[in-house]
Design a protein around this motif. Structure first.
Motif, mmCIF file in Angstrom:
data_model
loop_
_atom_site.group_PDB
_atom_site.id
_atom_site.type_symbol
_atom_site.label_atom_id
_atom_site.label_comp_id
_atom_site.label_asym_id
_atom_site.label_seq_id
_atom_site.Cartn_x
_atom_site.Cartn_y
_atom_site.Cartn_z
ATOM 1 N N MET A 243 0.742 -1.047 -0.126
ATOM 2 C CA MET A 243 -0.192 -0.066 0.000
ATOM 3 C C MET A 243 0.753 1.286 0.062
ATOM 4 O O MET A 243 1.896 1.271 0.721
ATOM 5 N N THR A 244 0.551 2.257 -0.810
ATOM 6 C CA THR A 244 1.018 3.608 -0.630
ATOM 7 C C THR A 244 0.701 4.207 0.550
ATOM 8 O O THR A 244 -0.052 3.795 1.525
ATOM 9 N N GLU A 245 1.477 5.297 0.922
ATOM 10 C CA GLU A 245 1.187 6.318 2.068
ATOM 11 C C GLU A 245 -0.124 6.671 2.176
ATOM 12 O O GLU A 245 -0.642 6.481 3.248
ATOM 13 N N LEU A 246 -0.667 7.101 1.056
ATOM 14 C CA LEU A 246 -2.099 7.527 0.966
ATOM 15 C C LEU A 246 -3.118 6.323 1.165
ATOM 16 O O LEU A 246 -3.991 6.586 1.926
ATOM 17 N N GLU A 247 -2.738 5.225 0.804
ATOM 18 C CA GLU A 247 -3.609 4.077 1.083
ATOM 19 C C GLU A 247 -3.805 3.533 2.444
ATOM 20 O O GLU A 247 -4.751 3.451 3.012
ATOM 21 N N ASN A 248 -2.630 3.675 3.001
ATOM 22 C CA ASN A 248 -2.362 3.529 4.564
ATOM 23 C C ASN A 248 -3.215 4.360 5.455
ATOM 24 O O ASN A 248 -3.698 3.740 6.149
ATOM 25 N N TYR A 249 -3.041 5.707 4.901
ATOM 26 C CA TYR A 249 -3.781 6.572 5.682
ATOM 27 C C TYR A 249 -5.114 6.855 5.463
ATOM 28 O O TYR A 249 -5.817 6.335 6.396
#
Length: 188
Positions: free
Chosen positions: A1-7
């Motif tokens: 997951m990207t940072e955006l997806e994690n957030y």
């Protein structure tokens, strides 16, 4: 997951298929130090998730420039009056450092309601969470003496003191740069 997806996943508890739809609409964008994300009179048509760097949200008031917020990694940045009501902003949003964002346009953002049955619930949670942050900030500004406001910001976001000019931090917590300087000296 990207940072955006994690957030998005950790903060809003979206399902994997919803996460895929949401994150697919965001594109990596950048803004150089000194560049403007938005200026007064413009209508914001972007919602961006802050990936890196520091952004100042401020408004001129007489001969002063009042800092409303410093945005950095992990926060969304937009102007709700533009993205939701198509109204011009009174704020400047300027990069204090080189910044990277994951960005979605207003039209793509609005299309999420057609793509995801739970979008309005997810959106409401997002707006409510940011509203509570703003409520806490207003309460702190109204109820805490200057020394407590300084200590609170230092405890919550110590990294800001190494990355952001102190006069902007002083403005954001409702004090003069001289008062902030005195407080910093007295606590060392």
């Amino acid at each position: 997951m990207t940072e955006l997806e994690n957030y998005i996943h950790s903060y809003f508890k979206v399902f994997p298929d919803e996460l895929t739809v949401i994150s697919s609409l965001f594109k990596l964008t950048s803004l150089k130090k000194g560049g403007y994300f938005l200026k007064p009179g413009q209508i914001c048509d972007l919602l961006s998730f802050h990936k890196s760097g520091y952004m100042r949200v401020f408004q001129p008031k007489g001969d002063k420039k009042i800092t409303q917020w410093i945005s950095y990694k992990g926060f969304f940045i937009t102007d709700l009056r533009g993205i939701h009501f198509n109204q011009p902003t009174p704020y400047y949003m300027q990069a204090l450092t080189d910044c990277e964002f994951y960005t979605i346009t207003r039209d793509e953002y609005k299309s999420l309601a057609d793509r995801l049955p739970r979008w309005h619930e997810i959106e409401k949670l997002c707006i409510a969470s940011y509203f509570t942050v703003m409520e806490d900030r207003v309460f702190n500004l109204l109820s805490m003496p200057a020394a407590e406001r300084y200590q609170h910001l230092l405890n919550e976001h110590p990294e800001l003191f190494n990355q952001v000019p102190l006069q902007y931090l002083a403005s954001m917590i409702g004090m003069s740069p001289e008062t902030l300087s005195r407080l910093r000296k007295s606590t060392r």
